[in-house]
Design a protein around this motif. Sequence first.
Motif, PDB file in Angstrom:
ATOM      1  N   ARG A  69      47.976  20.776  12.433  1.00  0.00           N
ATOM      2  CA  ARG A  69      47.424  22.045  11.958  1.00  0.00           C
ATOM      3  C   ARG A  69      47.301  23.013  13.128  1.00  0.00           C
ATOM      4  N   THR A  70      47.690  24.265  12.898  1.00  0.00           N
ATOM      5  CA  THR A  70      47.584  25.292  13.937  1.00  0.00           C
ATOM      6  C   THR A  70      46.981  26.554  13.329  1.00  0.00           C
ATOM      7  N   PRO A  81      47.350  27.351  26.308  1.00  0.00           N
ATOM      8  CA  PRO A  81      48.246  26.334  26.865  1.00  0.00           C
ATOM      9  C   PRO A  81      49.552  26.232  26.088  1.00  0.00           C
ATOM     10  N   GLU A  82      49.492  26.433  24.760  1.00  0.00           N
ATOM     11  CA  GLU A  82      50.711  26.369  23.952  1.00  0.00           C
ATOM     12  C   GLU A  82      51.669  27.505  24.309  1.00  0.00           C
ATOM     13  N   VAL A  83      51.114  28.682  24.568  1.00  0.00           N
ATOM     14  CA  VAL A  83      51.948  29.812  24.966  1.00  0.00           C
ATOM     15  C   VAL A  83      52.604  29.535  26.313  1.00  0.00           C
ATOM     16  N   ARG A  84      51.827  29.016  27.274  1.00  0.00           N
ATOM     17  CA  ARG A  84      52.378  28.714  28.606  1.00  0.00           C
ATOM     18  C   ARG A  84      53.450  27.623  28.509  1.00  0.00           C
ATOM     19  N   ARG A  96      65.390  29.322  20.740  1.00  0.00           N
ATOM     20  CA  ARG A  96      65.722  30.053  19.521  1.00  0.00           C
ATOM     21  C   ARG A  96      64.557  30.944  19.072  1.00  0.00           C
ATOM     22  N   ILE A  97      63.351  30.395  19.106  1.00  0.00           N
ATOM     23  CA  ILE A  97      62.175  31.165  18.658  1.00  0.00           C
ATOM     24  C   ILE A  97      61.912  32.341  19.590  1.00  0.00           C
ATOM     25  N   LEU A  98      62.042  32.123  20.904  1.00  0.00           N
ATOM     26  CA  LEU A  98      61.847  33.219  21.851  1.00  0.00           C
ATOM     27  C   LEU A  98      62.853  34.340  21.599  1.00  0.00           C
ATOM     28  N   ALA A 125      54.760  32.681  18.064  1.00  0.00           N
ATOM     29  CA  ALA A 125      55.915  31.908  18.545  1.00  0.00           C
ATOM     30  C   ALA A 125      55.485  30.532  19.021  1.00  0.00           C
ATOM     31  N   ALA A 126      54.381  30.464  19.770  1.00  0.00           N
ATOM     32  CA  ALA A 126      53.894  29.168  20.257  1.00  0.00           C
ATOM     33  C   ALA A 126      53.495  28.266  19.097  1.00  0.00           C
ATOM     34  N   ALA A 127      52.924  28.845  18.050  1.00  0.00           N
ATOM     35  CA  ALA A 127      52.538  28.056  16.873  1.00  0.00           C
ATOM     36  C   ALA A 127      53.766  27.517  16.153  1.00  0.00           C
ATOM     37  N   LEU A 128      54.781  28.364  15.974  1.00  0.00           N
ATOM     38  CA  LEU A 128      55.994  27.921  15.295  1.00  0.00           C
ATOM     39  C   LEU A 128      56.742  26.855  16.098  1.00  0.00           C
TER      40      LEU A 128
END
Length: 508
Positions: A69-70, A81-84, A96-98, A125-128
Amino acid sequence: MFSVYLTRVSFSYSESVPLIADVSLHLVPGWYGLVGPNGAGKTTLLRLLAGELAPDSGEVRYHPGMLTRTLCPQIVEHPTPEVRHLASKPEGEAHRILGELHLDPAALARWRSLSPGERKRWQVAAALAVSPGLLLLDEPTNHLDSEARELLLGALHRFRGIGVVVSHDRRLLNELTSSTIRLDRGGIRAWRGAYDDARRSWGAVERRERASYAKVRREERLLEGRLADRRRSREAAQSRMTTRKRAKSIHDSDARFRFKMKKRRSAEASLGREIQIVRRKLDRVGRKRAGFRFRKTPGRSLFVDYVRAPAPILLDLQTPAIAVGGRTLLEEVRLSVDRESRIRVVGPNGIGKSTLLARLLEGARVPESRLLHLPQELDADQEIALLESTRRLVTDERGRVLSFVAALGVDPEALLQSRRPSPGEARKLSLAYGLGRQVWGLVLDEPTNHLDLPSIERLEEALDAYPGALLLVTHDDDLARRCTSVRWELADRRVAVRTPQNGRREDA
């Protein structure tokens, strides 16, 4: 298949008032729009679904039990931390997401200078990138321009888990979601279809409920009339009996007199029984009527005594360039706003829309007090000062302002008694302050920020009826389409003025 079950879930921050009461819901893969008024508990429900909050009663179950879950909250202040992690490994799915969201990993080094819209894209993007089974988004399109919103919408369409999105962006809800969850006054109901279809469905239900209420009220009034009639008849009978006792006819024998009195007492008793029967029916109908719950709506035109500006031009700006910090934003600006203008300002984030509004206000040809400028955000001091100014208004002006406050969905008494309004309440109060004081022009920069969908729809109605000048920056195409007729398009350091043919409202 992924599933989330809410079974008789209740939650409250205060023991006296439950925010969510006895809610049951079953979610399967697909996108759900979560809508409801400010304060109804939308963000709280997202946190319950994410497992960040535990319900007071009932349970939230996941299938499979380790369902990932996010939750993406509204505010994005720091890179998580997920973004980094996403920025550090731009390969495969992350790459691909970036690319899909036009994000450059090098931009993370200047995070503090990124716009709120860019930060939001990094957050989503980090969540996906972690491919959660349940993705929960709270106002994902806040501060996004049209291009960034399209990028985000494309990425979200490819998500295959369970998605729940809280948003006041009707276009996002209509293009992304296939079901709508409506949260209101502690209750919840899921409706088939995206927002517009779901709204038509619950609108039809509410119309039927109002028709049922009108039928109950007619029955109640009929019974009230019948009860009043029976009471008058009994009072008349009692009066006749009293009079007859005092004036017995010399022609009446005792037996005959007793017979007449018995007959009258019988009639009176019969009327008494009828009164009891009607009263019981009236009580039942009254309880039925009390079961209906409707929101109050303004019952009169709020602009009935509006007086338009005596000056034909309210704002005027003639300058070779507009620059900020040594950087030229716009060149050869030749713009004016007349007393009946209905203008939408459009352009990508950072191009200078807010700066243009500020420069126009500097060149106002009417007193500042006759214009309302609503910036994108109000700070705490501005919110408190606005509330104090409203309290100090003379009675007539304060009454008009509070009429608009109520029309925008805020309880005026509760607002006046509060120490500080919420961000949504402050924006509504600011709008009401200008509309109620009958300003000649509205200069609104993203007025729907922090507003729930019912409030946005009420705002649409108010702005559509407003007879003065309107200069509007908004990403809400539906609002602009209904309320404006001219577009100022900012691109390549220029402002192009677009006027639709035949005087029709803007075609967003």
